[in-house]
Design a protein around this motif. Structure first.
Motif, mmCIF file in Angstrom:
data_model
loop_
_atom_site.group_PDB
_atom_site.id
_atom_site.type_symbol
_atom_site.label_atom_id
_atom_site.label_comp_id
_atom_site.label_asym_id
_atom_site.label_seq_id
_atom_site.Cartn_x
_atom_site.Cartn_y
_atom_site.Cartn_z
ATOM 1 N N GLU A 108 18.700 -34.654 111.027
ATOM 2 C CA GLU A 108 18.977 -33.314 111.546
ATOM 3 C C GLU A 108 17.895 -32.832 112.507
ATOM 4 N N PHE A 152 15.720 -33.557 115.941
ATOM 5 C CA PHE A 152 15.654 -34.323 117.184
ATOM 6 C C PHE A 152 14.206 -34.732 117.448
ATOM 7 N N ASP A 173 13.812 -29.076 118.203
ATOM 8 C CA ASP A 173 15.262 -28.941 118.168
ATOM 9 C C ASP A 173 15.814 -29.541 116.882
ATOM 10 N N VAL A 174 16.732 -28.803 116.271
ATOM 11 C CA VAL A 174 17.319 -29.239 115.008
ATOM 12 C C VAL A 174 18.815 -28.931 115.010
ATOM 13 N N LEU A 175 19.531 -29.571 114.100
ATOM 14 C CA LEU A 175 20.879 -29.143 113.764
ATOM 15 C C LEU A 175 20.754 -28.115 112.645
ATOM 16 N N TYR A 227 15.433 -18.862 115.703
ATOM 17 C CA TYR A 227 16.415 -19.827 116.201
ATOM 18 C C TYR A 227 16.783 -19.420 117.620
ATOM 19 N N TYR A 231 19.628 -20.599 119.928
ATOM 20 C CA TYR A 231 20.817 -21.420 119.718
ATOM 21 C C TYR A 231 21.373 -22.021 121.005
ATOM 22 N N SER A 265 27.773 -26.694 120.483
ATOM 23 C CA SER A 265 28.741 -27.723 120.872
ATOM 24 C C SER A 265 30.042 -27.388 120.150
ATOM 25 N N GLU A 278 29.079 -28.246 116.051
ATOM 26 C CA GLU A 278 27.825 -27.987 115.360
ATOM 27 C C GLU A 278 26.923 -27.094 116.208
ATOM 28 N N LYS A 301 23.140 -26.484 117.522
ATOM 29 C CA LYS A 301 21.807 -26.978 117.775
ATOM 30 C C LYS A 301 20.932 -25.778 118.130
ATOM 31 N N GLU A 331 16.594 -24.516 118.983
ATOM 32 C CA GLU A 331 15.145 -24.663 118.933
ATOM 33 C C GLU A 331 14.640 -23.775 117.802
#
Length: 345
Positions: free
Chosen positions: A162, A164, A299-301, A328, A330, A333, A336, A338, A340
């Motif tokens: 999860e 990046f 960056d994360v999910l 966050y 945002y 996509s 989901e 994503k 920062e």
């Protein structure tokens, strides 16, 4: 962009910026402060209120919106001297007249407030209150503002798949100590002239410090409080006086005993709801926050991790770190979210 501050030294205005594209020629008829709800896959991420809008060309409409804190920043709060009023009662007055909800954690409901809030914006008044009681103010995933305590134990984790590549460990200047000013307000008999002029009609007088026992000659004293008064005159001279409060400040200090040289003492001077009864708890809370001088940024999910959660994250090069999700930023996509993320350890 959604943010919180774990000790409420400040309360950020969260923002939503987006462009709407249409194939038909329609007028821009959204109104300022119009409520906009942002959902992703049926889940509310936050409510926002239109601040500015512009038609950019034949097809594109750009919109800037902010959250409920942004609305509070445009509304005034009279403040005053507090001598044991509960948090729930003061917040009920602060949010009176707003068209959004607030949710106060029951652990804060009956905490008494002592000290002073100046005549200011409702946003600033909320900072005074939340900082004094140790609360987080958060507008994410709610129709309004949620006021809750810091989480003591981790309740989530960003797994390896999860996160990046490129997660950064940011190091802030080390704060070696906190000097916290403690405030006390006592009524005095010192009389101060607050208004002296010819007045025809009604005027609001806002004071630069609190006063009690207001008296008026030549006019009528209307609604008033420690920080303000409405006065009415018929064209003659009107004089308004009040008695001052003695404002006494002391300070308490907590330092890192392991650091002798190159000290960096952070001072907290203007938190005027800090009094002898809560000063030590506030000092410990602020000191502990600044002893954790690292942020994990990358960056994360997002998944099911909420703003304000205490989470673990895999840095991929320096093991796992644990901290509170402070922001966050945002991007979306189809399936989901994503973002920062900034996690304060």
């Amino acid at each position: 962009l959604q943010e919180i501050n774990p000790i409420s030294e400040s309360i950020s205005i969260n923002t939503l910026n987006f462009t709407v594209r249409t194939t038909s020629n329609i007028p821009f008829d959204l109104q300022k402060k119009q409520k906009l709800a942002l959902y992703f896959n049926g889940e509310l991420l936050g409510n926002f209120y239109l601040k500015n809008g512009a038609r950019k060309n034949k097809t594109d409409y750009h919109m800037d919106a902010h959250d409920a804190v942004g609305v509070l920043d445009g509304n005034e709060f009279a403040g005053g001297i507090y001598a044991g009023q509960t948090v729930s009662d003061v917040l009920a007055r602060l949010f009176d007249g707003e068209n959004f909800n607030y949710l106060l954690d029951e652990s804060f409901t009956d905490i008494p407030l002592y000290g002073y809030i100046p005549y200011t914006t409702k946003r600033n008044a909320l900072v005074y209150i939340c900082f004094a009681i140790g609360a987080i103010a958060d507008t994410s995933s709610y129709d309004g503002i949620v006021i809750y305590p810091q989480k003591a134990v981790p309740n989530g984790e960003f797994l390896h798949d999860e996160v990046f590549s490129g997660v950064t460990l940011e190091h802030s200047d080390i704060v070696t100590g906190i000097r916290l000013f403690v405030h006390s307000y006592q009524k005095s008999e010192e009389v101060q002239e607050l208004y002296n002029d010819n007045l025809n009609g009604t005027a609001e007088v806002i004071f630069n410090e609190p006063y009690h026992s207001l008296e008026i000659t030549g006019g009528i004293l209307g609604q008033h409080g420690d920080n303000y008064a409405y006065i009415t005159g018929d064209g003659t001279n009107v004089t308004l006086t009040g008695k001052r409060y003695n404002h006494v400040t002391t300070s308490i200090l907590k330092e890192n005993p392991d650091i002798v040289f190159n000290k960096n003492i952070r001072e907290v001077q203007d938190a005027t709801l800090v009094h002898a009864g809560n000063a030590q708890a506030v000092l410990e809370r602020v000191y502990e926050y600044y002893q954790r001088a690292e942020n994990v940024v990358g960056d994360v999910l997002v998944g099911n991790k909420k703003l304000g959660d205490k989470v673990k994250i895999d840095t991929d090069y320096d093991g796992y770190r644990t901290g509170i999700i402070e922001s966050y930023n945002y991007s979306f996509s189809l399936n989901e979210i994503k973002a920062e993320v900034k996690i304060h350890e």
